[in-house]
Write a protein that holds these residues in place. Structure first.
Motif, PDB file in Angstrom:
ATOM      1  N   CYS A  27     -24.388  27.098 -69.290  1.00 23.21           N
ATOM      2  CA  CYS A  27     -23.980  27.243 -67.888  1.00 23.21           C
ATOM      3  C   CYS A  27     -23.338  25.943 -67.425  1.00 23.21           C
ATOM      4  N   ALA A  28     -22.595  26.054 -66.348  1.00 28.80           N
ATOM      5  CA  ALA A  28     -21.956  24.874 -65.756  1.00 28.80           C
ATOM      6  C   ALA A  28     -23.011  24.046 -65.026  1.00 28.80           C
ATOM      7  N   ALA A  29     -22.655  22.813 -64.715  1.00 32.49           N
ATOM      8  CA  ALA A  29     -23.539  21.938 -63.945  1.00 32.49           C
ATOM      9  C   ALA A  29     -23.431  22.332 -62.471  1.00 32.49           C
ATOM     10  N   ASP A  30     -23.872  23.528 -62.192  1.00 29.87           N
ATOM     11  CA  ASP A  30     -23.774  24.133 -60.869  1.00 29.87           C
ATOM     12  C   ASP A  30     -25.139  24.749 -60.544  1.00 29.87           C
ATOM     13  N   GLN A  31     -25.681  24.455 -59.379  1.00 30.34           N
ATOM     14  CA  GLN A  31     -27.035  24.901 -59.038  1.00 30.34           C
ATOM     15  C   GLN A  31     -27.215  26.414 -59.183  1.00 30.34           C
ATOM     16  N   ARG A  32     -26.281  27.184 -58.684  1.00 28.62           N
ATOM     17  CA  ARG A  32     -26.401  28.633 -58.764  1.00 28.62           C
ATOM     18  C   ARG A  32     -26.445  29.098 -60.217  1.00 28.62           C
ATOM     19  N   GLU A  33     -25.540  28.564 -61.047  1.00 31.93           N
ATOM     20  CA  GLU A  33     -25.505  28.962 -62.455  1.00 31.93           C
ATOM     21  C   GLU A  33     -26.763  28.525 -63.206  1.00 31.93           C
ATOM     22  N   ILE A  34     -27.277  27.343 -62.888  1.00 31.43           N
ATOM     23  CA  ILE A  34     -28.490  26.851 -63.549  1.00 31.43           C
ATOM     24  C   ILE A  34     -29.676  27.743 -63.208  1.00 31.43           C
ATOM     25  N   ALA A  41     -41.969  27.283 -71.744  1.00 29.21           N
ATOM     26  CA  ALA A  41     -41.379  28.580 -71.391  1.00 29.21           C
ATOM     27  C   ALA A  41     -39.880  28.553 -71.661  1.00 29.21           C
ATOM     28  N   ALA A  42     -39.256  27.386 -71.461  1.00 34.61           N
ATOM     29  CA  ALA A  42     -37.824  27.215 -71.706  1.00 34.61           C
ATOM     30  C   ALA A  42     -37.525  25.724 -71.742  1.00 34.61           C
ATOM     31  N   LEU A  43     -36.434  25.387 -72.380  1.00 37.08           N
ATOM     32  CA  LEU A  43     -35.954  24.012 -72.426  1.00 37.08           C
ATOM     33  C   LEU A  43     -34.678  23.970 -71.599  1.00 37.08           C
ATOM     34  N   VAL A  44     -34.602  23.082 -70.626  1.00 34.33           N
ATOM     35  CA  VAL A  44     -33.459  23.024 -69.719  1.00 34.33           C
ATOM     36  C   VAL A  44     -32.875  21.617 -69.755  1.00 34.33           C
ATOM     37  N   GLY A  45     -31.568  21.520 -69.971  1.00 33.13           N
ATOM     38  CA  GLY A  45     -30.902  20.226 -69.970  1.00 33.13           C
ATOM     39  C   GLY A  45     -29.601  20.284 -70.718  1.00 33.13           C
ATOM     40  N   ASN A  46     -29.215  19.129 -71.275  1.00 31.88           N
ATOM     41  CA  ASN A  46     -27.984  19.088 -72.061  1.00 31.88           C
ATOM     42  C   ASN A  46     -28.216  18.328 -73.365  1.00 31.88           C
ATOM     43  N   SER A  47     -29.407  18.432 -73.882  1.00 29.71           N
ATOM     44  CA  SER A  47     -29.800  17.725 -75.090  1.00 29.71           C
ATOM     45  C   SER A  47     -29.461  18.525 -76.345  1.00 29.71           C
ATOM     46  N   SER A  48     -29.160  17.828 -77.415  1.00 29.94           N
ATOM     47  CA  SER A  48     -28.916  18.497 -78.689  1.00 29.94           C
ATOM     48  C   SER A  48     -30.169  19.222 -79.172  1.00 29.94           C
ATOM     49  N   SER A  49     -31.329  18.839 -78.695  1.00 34.21           N
ATOM     50  CA  SER A  49     -32.565  19.512 -79.092  1.00 34.21           C
ATOM     51  C   SER A  49     -32.565  20.979 -78.686  1.00 34.21           C
ATOM     52  N   GLY A  50     -31.979  21.291 -77.554  1.00 35.86           N
ATOM     53  CA  GLY A  50     -31.870  22.683 -77.129  1.00 35.86           C
ATOM     54  C   GLY A  50     -30.978  23.487 -78.053  1.00 35.86           C
ATOM     55  N   GLU A 101     -33.046  22.285 -82.331  1.00 35.92           N
ATOM     56  CA  GLU A 101     -34.466  22.468 -82.649  1.00 35.92           C
ATOM     57  C   GLU A 101     -35.126  23.639 -81.933  1.00 35.92           C
ATOM     58  N   ALA A 102     -34.699  23.931 -80.723  1.00 39.90           N
ATOM     59  CA  ALA A 102     -35.360  24.990 -79.946  1.00 39.90           C
ATOM     60  C   ALA A 102     -35.345  26.333 -80.666  1.00 39.90           C
ATOM     61  N   ALA A 103     -34.298  26.612 -81.415  1.00 37.48           N
ATOM     62  CA  ALA A 103     -34.202  27.894 -82.124  1.00 37.48           C
ATOM     63  C   ALA A 103     -35.336  28.060 -83.139  1.00 37.48           C
ATOM     64  N   SER A 104     -35.798  26.977 -83.719  1.00 30.97           N
ATOM     65  CA  SER A 104     -36.898  27.062 -84.682  1.00 30.97           C
ATOM     66  C   SER A 104     -38.182  27.550 -84.025  1.00 30.97           C
ATOM     67  N   PHE A 105     -38.297  27.347 -82.730  1.00 27.38           N
ATOM     68  CA  PHE A 105     -39.488  27.757 -81.983  1.00 27.38           C
ATOM     69  C   PHE A 105     -39.248  29.038 -81.184  1.00 27.38           C
ATOM     70  N   LYS A 106     -38.067  29.652 -81.405  1.00 30.22           N
ATOM     71  CA  LYS A 106     -37.675  30.853 -80.650  1.00 30.22           C
ATOM     72  C   LYS A 106     -37.786  30.591 -79.145  1.00 30.22           C
ATOM     73  N   LEU A 107     -37.392  29.387 -78.776  1.00 29.88           N
ATOM     74  CA  LEU A 107     -37.509  28.892 -77.412  1.00 29.88           C
ATOM     75  C   LEU A 107     -36.183  29.035 -76.672  1.00 29.88           C
ATOM     76  N   PRO A 108     -36.174  29.714 -75.528  1.00 27.62           N
ATOM     77  CA  PRO A 108     -34.941  29.781 -74.736  1.00 27.62           C
ATOM     78  C   PRO A 108     -34.506  28.379 -74.309  1.00 27.62           C
ATOM     79  N   ALA A 109     -33.220  28.114 -74.399  1.00 29.97           N
ATOM     80  CA  ALA A 109     -32.678  26.818 -74.020  1.00 29.97           C
ATOM     81  C   ALA A 109     -31.509  27.021 -73.072  1.00 29.97           C
ATOM     82  N   VAL A 110     -31.615  26.444 -71.896  1.00 33.24           N
ATOM     83  CA  VAL A 110     -30.521  26.467 -70.928  1.00 33.24           C
ATOM     84  C   VAL A 110     -29.746  25.175 -71.129  1.00 33.24           C
ATOM     85  N   ASN A 111     -28.522  25.293 -71.604  1.00 33.59           N
ATOM     86  CA  ASN A 111     -27.672  24.151 -71.880  1.00 33.59           C
ATOM     87  C   ASN A 111     -26.711  23.963 -70.705  1.00 33.59           C
ATOM     88  N   ILE A 112     -26.872  22.863 -69.997  1.00 34.26           N
ATOM     89  CA  ILE A 112     -26.095  22.606 -68.787  1.00 34.26           C
ATOM     90  C   ILE A 112     -24.910  21.696 -69.102  1.00 34.26           C
TER      91      ILE A 112
END
Length: 145
Positions: A79-86, A40-49, A52-63
């Protein structure tokens, strides 16, 4: 990564509280890529977000700031590494309006066929001896010495 061990422990504690969650610390690249279309989405701080995620039209939350400076598609929600923002960014990523906005997304890093394109271009170049040999560098003599 700095703080990676602590983050992994937090994820493990989270997964232990969720009956449908499973933590997989490492996975081979081919298996990983084959799973992306089912997320449904990719969440983290990986370069994959970012890449690569764009190739799959996959939402990526970059923290956080780890991926700052990298080109990104409009599928990436920073978003920042902040619970509310995440939580807010994940909510946006999972919304049907955001997901449908990605229908026409193209990956800024290409379509995965650059090797074939490069080979096609290079294969179409007629090579001559003059292209394959290098002329010697001229020697300059300073007459003032």
């Amino acid at each position: 990564d700095a703080g990676g061990r602590e983050l992994l422990m937090r994820i493990a504690r989270f997964a232990a509280r969720k009956p449908n969650a499973k933590l997989i610390a490492n996975i081979d690249h081919r298996t990983y890529l084959s799973m992306l279309p089912f997320l449904a989405a990719l969440v983290g701080n990986s370069s994959s977000g970012i890449m690569e995620a764009a190739s799959f039209k996959l939402p990526a939350v970059n923290i956080g700031i780890r991926q700052n400076g990298r080109e990104r598609g409009r599928n990436v929600l920073d978003c920042a590494a902040d619970q509310r923002e995440i939580v807010e960014a994940i909510g946006t990523a999972l919304s049907s309006s955001f997901r449908s906005s990605l229908d026409t997304l193209t990956n800024p890093y290409g379509d995965g066929h650059s090797a074939e394109k490069i080979a096609g271009i290079l294969g179409g170049i007629e090579l001559s001896e003059s292209l394959l040999t290098k002329a010697p560098a001229p020697i300059h003599v300073d007459s003032a010495v």
